[in-house]
Write a protein that holds these residues in place. Structure first.
Motif, PDB file in Angstrom:
ATOM      1  N   ASP A   1       0.831  -1.203   0.000  1.00 56.34           N
ATOM      2  CA  ASP A   1       0.000   0.000   0.000  1.00 56.34           C
ATOM      3  C   ASP A   1       0.865   1.253   0.000  1.00 56.34           C
ATOM      4  OD1 ASP A   1      -2.678   1.252   0.177  1.00 56.34           O
ATOM      5  OD2 ASP A   1      -1.892   1.980   2.098  1.00 56.34           O
ATOM      6  N   LEU A   2       1.927   1.246   0.788  1.00 54.97           N
ATOM      7  CA  LEU A   2       2.848   2.383   0.815  1.00 54.97           C
ATOM      8  C   LEU A   2       3.468   2.595  -0.560  1.00 54.97           C
ATOM      9  CD1 LEU A   2       4.446   4.578   2.299  1.00 54.97           C
ATOM     10  CD2 LEU A   2       6.109   2.805   2.940  1.00 54.97           C
ATOM     11  N   GLU A   3       3.885   1.518  -1.188  1.00 50.71           N
ATOM     12  CA  GLU A   3       4.479   1.607  -2.520  1.00 50.71           C
ATOM     13  C   GLU A   3       3.470   2.168  -3.525  1.00 50.71           C
ATOM     14  OE1 GLU A   3       7.832   1.554  -4.652  1.00 50.71           O
ATOM     15  OE2 GLU A   3       7.731   0.885  -2.585  1.00 50.71           O
ATOM     16  N   ALA A   4       2.206   1.763  -3.389  1.00 46.05           N
ATOM     17  CA  ALA A   4       1.156   2.260  -4.282  1.00 46.05           C
ATOM     18  C   ALA A   4       0.894   3.746  -4.062  1.00 46.05           C
ATOM     19  CB  ALA A   4      -0.128   1.467  -4.084  1.00 46.05           C
ATOM     20  N   ARG A   5       1.067   4.201  -2.836  1.00 46.96           N
ATOM     21  CA  ARG A   5       0.902   5.631  -2.575  1.00 46.96           C
ATOM     22  C   ARG A   5       2.141   6.418  -3.007  1.00 46.96           C
ATOM     23  NH1 ARG A   5       0.562   6.604   2.841  1.00 46.96           N
ATOM     24  NH2 ARG A   5       1.015   4.460   3.408  1.00 46.96           N
ATOM     25  N   TYR A   6       3.319   5.796  -2.935  1.00 42.76           N
ATOM     26  CA  TYR A   6       4.563   6.461  -3.317  1.00 42.76           C
ATOM     27  C   TYR A   6       4.693   6.564  -4.833  1.00 42.76           C
ATOM     28  CZ  TYR A   6       9.579   7.500  -3.478  1.00 42.76           C
ATOM     29  OH  TYR A   6      10.804   8.079  -3.722  1.00 42.76           O
ATOM     30  N   LYS A   7       4.367   5.488  -5.524  1.00 44.47           N
ATOM     31  CA  LYS A   7       4.432   5.460  -6.990  1.00 44.47           C
ATOM     32  C   LYS A   7       3.101   4.937  -7.510  1.00 44.47           C
ATOM     33  CE  LYS A   7       9.370   4.586  -7.161  1.00 44.47           C
ATOM     34  NZ  LYS A   7      10.409   3.621  -7.544  1.00 44.47           N
ATOM     35  N   PRO A   8       2.079   5.792  -7.534  1.00 39.68           N
ATOM     36  CA  PRO A   8       0.736   5.345  -7.922  1.00 39.68           C
ATOM     37  C   PRO A   8       0.674   4.803  -9.348  1.00 39.68           C
ATOM     38  CG  PRO A   8       0.711   7.617  -7.094  1.00 39.68           C
ATOM     39  CD  PRO A   8       2.131   7.215  -7.243  1.00 39.68           C
ATOM     40  N   SER A   9       0.038   3.665  -9.476  1.00 40.65           N
ATOM     41  CA  SER A   9      -0.209   3.074 -10.790  1.00 40.65           C
ATOM     42  C   SER A   9      -1.243   1.968 -10.627  1.00 40.65           C
ATOM     43  CB  SER A   9       1.080   2.494 -11.381  1.00 40.65           C
ATOM     44  OG  SER A   9       1.494   1.357 -10.647  1.00 40.65           O
ATOM     45  N   ARG A  10      -1.761   1.536 -11.737  1.00 40.01           N
ATOM     46  CA  ARG A  10      -2.719   0.429 -11.700  1.00 40.01           C
ATOM     47  C   ARG A  10      -2.035  -0.838 -11.210  1.00 40.01           C
ATOM     48  NH1 ARG A  10      -5.824  -0.080 -17.123  1.00 40.01           N
ATOM     49  NH2 ARG A  10      -7.135  -1.340 -15.803  1.00 40.01           N
ATOM     50  N   LYS A  11      -0.802  -1.051 -11.658  1.00 43.14           N
ATOM     51  CA  LYS A  11      -0.048  -2.233 -11.257  1.00 43.14           C
ATOM     52  C   LYS A  11       0.191  -2.217  -9.745  1.00 43.14           C
ATOM     53  CE  LYS A  11       4.129  -4.870 -12.252  1.00 43.14           C
ATOM     54  NZ  LYS A  11       4.876  -5.013 -11.058  1.00 43.14           N
ATOM     55  N   ALA A  12       0.502  -1.058  -9.204  1.00 42.86           N
ATOM     56  CA  ALA A  12       0.751  -0.949  -7.765  1.00 42.86           C
ATOM     57  C   ALA A  12      -0.518  -1.270  -6.973  1.00 42.86           C
ATOM     58  CB  ALA A  12       1.268   0.442  -7.413  1.00 42.86           C
ATOM     59  N   ARG A  13      -1.683  -0.812  -7.443  1.00 43.32           N
ATOM     60  CA  ARG A  13      -2.942  -1.122  -6.753  1.00 43.32           C
ATOM     61  C   ARG A  13      -3.246  -2.621  -6.852  1.00 43.32           C
ATOM     62  NH1 ARG A  13      -3.274   1.666  -2.936  1.00 43.32           N
ATOM     63  NH2 ARG A  13      -5.059   0.401  -2.503  1.00 43.32           N
ATOM     64  N   TYR A  14      -2.932  -3.205  -7.996  1.00 44.68           N
ATOM     65  CA  TYR A  14      -3.091  -4.656  -8.139  1.00 44.68           C
ATOM     66  C   TYR A  14      -2.199  -5.382  -7.133  1.00 44.68           C
ATOM     67  CZ  TYR A  14      -2.281  -9.360  -9.787  1.00 44.68           C
ATOM     68  OH  TYR A  14      -2.136 -10.716  -9.825  1.00 44.68           O
ATOM     69  N   GLU A  15      -0.966  -4.913  -6.977  1.00 45.84           N
ATOM     70  CA  GLU A  15      -0.026  -5.537  -6.043  1.00 45.84           C
ATOM     71  C   GLU A  15      -0.555  -5.492  -4.608  1.00 45.84           C
ATOM     72  OE1 GLU A  15       2.632  -7.340  -6.753  1.00 45.84           O
ATOM     73  OE2 GLU A  15       2.399  -6.973  -8.899  1.00 45.84           O
ATOM     74  N   VAL A  16      -1.268  -4.440  -4.253  1.00 49.53           N
ATOM     75  CA  VAL A  16      -1.873  -4.354  -2.919  1.00 49.53           C
ATOM     76  C   VAL A  16      -2.906  -5.463  -2.761  1.00 49.53           C
ATOM     77  CG1 VAL A  16      -3.303  -2.955  -1.373  1.00 49.53           C
ATOM     78  CG2 VAL A  16      -1.461  -1.870  -2.668  1.00 49.53           C
ATOM     79  N   ASP A  17      -3.781  -5.587  -3.748  1.00 51.93           N
ATOM     80  CA  ASP A  17      -4.816  -6.635  -3.680  1.00 51.93           C
ATOM     81  C   ASP A  17      -4.202  -8.028  -3.687  1.00 51.93           C
ATOM     82  OD1 ASP A  17      -6.753  -4.715  -3.534  1.00 51.93           O
ATOM     83  OD2 ASP A  17      -7.417  -4.913  -5.612  1.00 51.93           O
ATOM     84  N   ALA A  18      -3.152  -8.215  -4.470  1.00 54.21           N
ATOM     85  CA  ALA A  18      -2.471  -9.515  -4.511  1.00 54.21           C
ATOM     86  C   ALA A  18      -1.809  -9.815  -3.163  1.00 54.21           C
ATOM     87  CB  ALA A  18      -1.435  -9.528  -5.634  1.00 54.21           C
ATOM     88  N   ALA A  19      -1.224  -8.805  -2.541  1.00 57.05           N
ATOM     89  CA  ALA A  19      -0.605  -8.990  -1.221  1.00 57.05           C
ATOM     90  C   ALA A  19      -1.661  -9.363  -0.185  1.00 57.05           C
ATOM     91  CB  ALA A  19       0.146  -7.735  -0.794  1.00 57.05           C
TER      92      ALA A  19
END
Length: 137
Positions: free
Chosen positions: A76-94
């Motif tokens: 989630d921190l990474e998705a907020r630091y470097k926002p992208s669709r892939k980063a949001r997917y990574e949050v859900d996958a985590a």
């Protein structure tokens, strides 16, 4: 056939980018990112120490929860630091992976066929969560 003006095309691109989930969010400053990362790591250590007081599979479940919480928070921190669709997917996958590991540890308390069924249900829940995340992003 009707010709489109440059303004109409530009407006269409702006609106289509917004609807495609591409949102221009400002990037988080590095010092805030680093402070949040340090906080997440400290919280993980505290959670892990709390698990030491437990025994047997209860400790394993606690550790799986602590590790999952850390991994989801980092994603989630990474998705907020470097926002992208892939980063949001990574949050859900985590989240799906963390839930799976906890469920698998809970299944260890069962025996025989009940344990097998429990593990298969956990795998199915993980697969469904990953599929949902893929559809969403």
């Amino acid at each position: 056939m009707r010709k489109l003006s440059v303004i109409q095309i530009a407006a269409g691109l702006v609106f289509s980018a917004g609807s495609a989930g591409v949102v221009a969010e400002p990037q988080m400053p590095y010092d805030i990112y680093r402070a949040d990362l340090d906080r997440i790591e400290r919280e993980y250590k505290v959670d892990k120490e709390r698990c030491d007081s437990l025994d047997d599979n209860a400790e394993d479940i606690c550790l799986a929860e602590a590790k999952g919480k850390e991994e989801v928070a980092k994603a989630d921190l990474e998705a907020r630091y470097k926002p992208s669709r892939k980063a949001r997917y990574e949050v859900d996958a985590a989240k799906a992976e963390a839930d799976f590991r906890v469920a698998k540890e809970i299944c260890d308390d069962k025996d025989g066929n009940a344990k097998d069924v429990c593990v298969e249900e956990a795998k199915a829940a993980k697969a469904a969560a990953i599929a949902d995340a893929k559809r969403e992003y």
